[in-house]
Design an enzyme around this catalytic site. Sequence first.
Site, PDB file in Angstrom:
ATOM      1  N   GLY A 115       0.697  -1.118   0.097  1.00  0.00           N
ATOM      2  CA  GLY A 115      -0.027  -0.160  -0.130  1.00  0.00           C
ATOM      3  C   GLY A 115       0.848   1.397  -0.146  1.00  0.00           C
ATOM      4  O   GLY A 115       1.989   1.185   0.411  1.00  0.00           O
ATOM      5  N   CYS A 116       0.405   2.492  -0.489  1.00  0.00           N
ATOM      6  CA  CYS A 116       1.198   3.350  -0.775  1.00  0.00           C
ATOM      7  C   CYS A 116       1.700   4.372   0.809  1.00  0.00           C
ATOM      8  O   CYS A 116       2.806   4.416   0.976  1.00  0.00           O
ATOM      9  CB  CYS A 116       0.353   4.671  -1.250  1.00  0.00           C
ATOM     10  N   TYR A 117       0.656   4.299   1.688  1.00  0.00           N
ATOM     11  CA  TYR A 117       1.053   4.757   3.083  1.00  0.00           C
ATOM     12  C   TYR A 117       2.006   3.645   3.733  1.00  0.00           C
ATOM     13  O   TYR A 117       3.048   3.969   4.279  1.00  0.00           O
ATOM     14  CB  TYR A 117      -0.247   4.773   3.805  1.00  0.00           C
TER      15      TYR A 117
END
Length: 323
Positions: A115-117
């Site tokens: 995921g980006c976060y």
Amino acid sequence: MTPKVFIDGEVGTTGLQIRARLAGRKDVALVSLPEAERKDTARRRDAMNAADLVILCLPDDASREAVTLIDNPATRVVDASSAHRVADGWVYGMPEYDAGQRAAIAQAKRVTNPGCYAITAVSMLHPLVAAGLVPADFPVTINAISGYSGGGKKMIASFENKAAPDYTEVPFRVYALGLEHKHTEEIRKWGGLDHRPLFVPSVGRFRQGMIVQVPLQLWALPGAVTSEAVHAALAAHYAGQRFVRVAALEETAAMSGLEPEAVNGTNELRLHVFGNARREQAVVVGLIDNLGKGASGQAVQNVNLMLGLTEEAGLDGVVNPAY
């Protein structure tokens, strides 16, 4: 023979960006279904089992279902959803995670795209926990802001389409206040933490880009940890990496602010360590394009590794396809 790649969900935000990075390349052959057949289970099954590699750009439940449709043992998968990020049998798709991770991805049948976060937070936490600077049981707090494209087509419409029922002009919004954001367990596991971090995400009125912050009360860490030691651990961990850069302390100290769009259109993940020795405090900050290294760029990097292609292929230069 040129490997065949099928993107299941190619018209979504991430799928469009992945396709833009693969289109026109001579070392892969993209397989697509006509628009009328994209939701036809039988046609999707045929396409997936005929492909050398499938990229899933679907909601979590749909990704889990899609995997069950693949019975060709030679078909390999990169899942861009969060469905398998903490699942057994799936390799975490961050090549820079550890010395052996790149080889593990290259050999894997099933790779889960971070995921980006999460990839941004993990990129900071994992080296510090592994180096013993941050204890695994430390109460970690993470603050972050993302561009609205991270929420997919519905959120994009809510910020860009005045005709959308939930259109908004708010400049900034904190969300996931039930403290159950789907990236939190991924961060805990791959960050090497014993407990779930306190993760507070937010969204701003800009299309893409991301800043993730991990504040550290240095006085609370065992062993008299300094911001220089934090920086040294990160720099050593990512030495020689093409897509993760740890900014020099001098560069960071000269900055008066950070912009979340600073690395947009790239596959770069940039880390900074801000410190105040007198106050015994530091903040580790990660910058990323949530649609680049935070999603489609990372997926393409994994595809390149799995197919034995040049790792940087399709990732150099600025890529900002429409979505």
